[in-house]
Enzyme design. Structure first.
Site: not given
Ligand code: C5P
Length: 299
Positions: A8, A95-97, A99-101, A134
């Protein structure tokens, strides 16, 4: 069973502030793009195994694919069926894309089918949101407004028709670190209203979308990574109708209408050590590649 898990980009990403649970309240517009990881799922007697083919020594331990598979078993209270999974990683990491999600969401969709669990998209989105902020978006994909941590979704349809030129600089950025950098400052001014972007996406108008691109992480990260501003500038100067950072970086992308334009820009960009992808915007998060039942396959 073979699946494509699409990456994305974020058309807009505004951070509204920290939350008591340690996350941040966001407003974002997600859009899938045609850069995809390939994931194969073979039924196995018992247990969940994962093999990763990335050429970059990615670790299997802690991979979101395994977490997704185990969560699905736990949610349905049934761990009798197994699976062996092979991931061919094409989406750059950190990379902000997303991929893992994307991989986690594709795993939920695939195993729901392979193991015949009969869960709805909403069920899968709920499980996904426990894996990462995400993941829920990728279950259906296309274009969507994300609120809360990014998991509260409003579908925006298929999104505009167009292409993205995505540039990946030679470094990754951790999402957690990017949010920490955001918190070190507090003078962000009034938040960006997503209404005009939502309208532009609803109208499927790529030029309007290009004019509304916004990402709060640009203010957060440009000081530390000036090359990101240079990449965005280069994309805009090369003829994109808008360019912006994706997610918490490190990729930036620009938008153009036609495939040929995207490929021509990708060819002529002269950015040292950067990887460049010219890909279409796509209207799905997950695509099944073969419909032949795996057990009957002869090749
Ligand atoms: O949810 P996810 O594991 O992808 O997020 C990675 C890290 O990014 C979280 O551990 C948190 O530190 C930060 N994050 C956040 N607020 C969000 C999404 C992510 O602070 N809405």
């Amino acid at each position: 069973m073979k699946i494509l898990a699409f990456a994305k980009v974020n058309f807009i990403l505004e951070i509204l502030g920290p939350r008591p649970d340690g996350y941040h309240e966001l407003v974002t517009v997600f859009q899938n793009v045609g850069l995809a990881d390939e994931i194969e799922f073979e039924p196995a007697e018992r247990g969940i195994s994962l093999e990763i083919n990335s050429g970059k020594g990615l670790e299997v331990k802690g991979n979101l694919i395994l977490r997704a598979a185990r969560k699905l078993q736990k949610h349905t209270g049934d761990d009798k069926q197994g699976v062996s999974i092979r991931l061919t990683k094409k989406i750059p990491v950190g990379a902000g894309l997303g991929g893992g999600s994307a991989d986690a969401a594709a795993t939920l969709v695939a195993l729901n089918r392979l193991w015949q669990r009969g869960l709805s998209d909403e069920d899968l989105q709920q499980i996904g949101s426990e894996i990462g902020s995400d993941v829920a978006f990728f279950i259906r994909g296309g274009a969507a407004l994300g609120e809360g941590r990014g998991e509260r979704l409003t579908p925006l349809g298929e999104g505009p028709v167009g292409h993205a030129v995505i540039v990946r600089p030679p470094f990754s950025i951790s999402t957690a670190d990017a949010f920490k950098a955001y918190r070190r400052r507090s003078d962000w001014g009034p938040p960006r209203d997503p209404a005009r972007m939502v309208e532009a996406v609803g109208k499927k108008n790529l030029n309007l979308v290009g004019g509304e691109l916004f990402n709060r992480f640009e203010n957060v990260l440009y000081g530390e990574y000036p090359v990101l501003a240079a990449i965005r500038h280069t994309l805009a100067a090369a003829g994109c109708c808008g360019a912006v950072l994706s997610g918490s970086g490190s990729c930036a992308y620009g938008l153009v209408e036609k495939k040929e334009e995207a490929e021509a820009i990708a060819r002529k960009l002269n950015l040292r050590e950067c990887e460049v992808f010219a890909v279409p915007l796509v209207s799905e998060g997950v695509r099944f590649q073969d419909v032949t039942p795996t057990l009957n396959r002869t090749t």
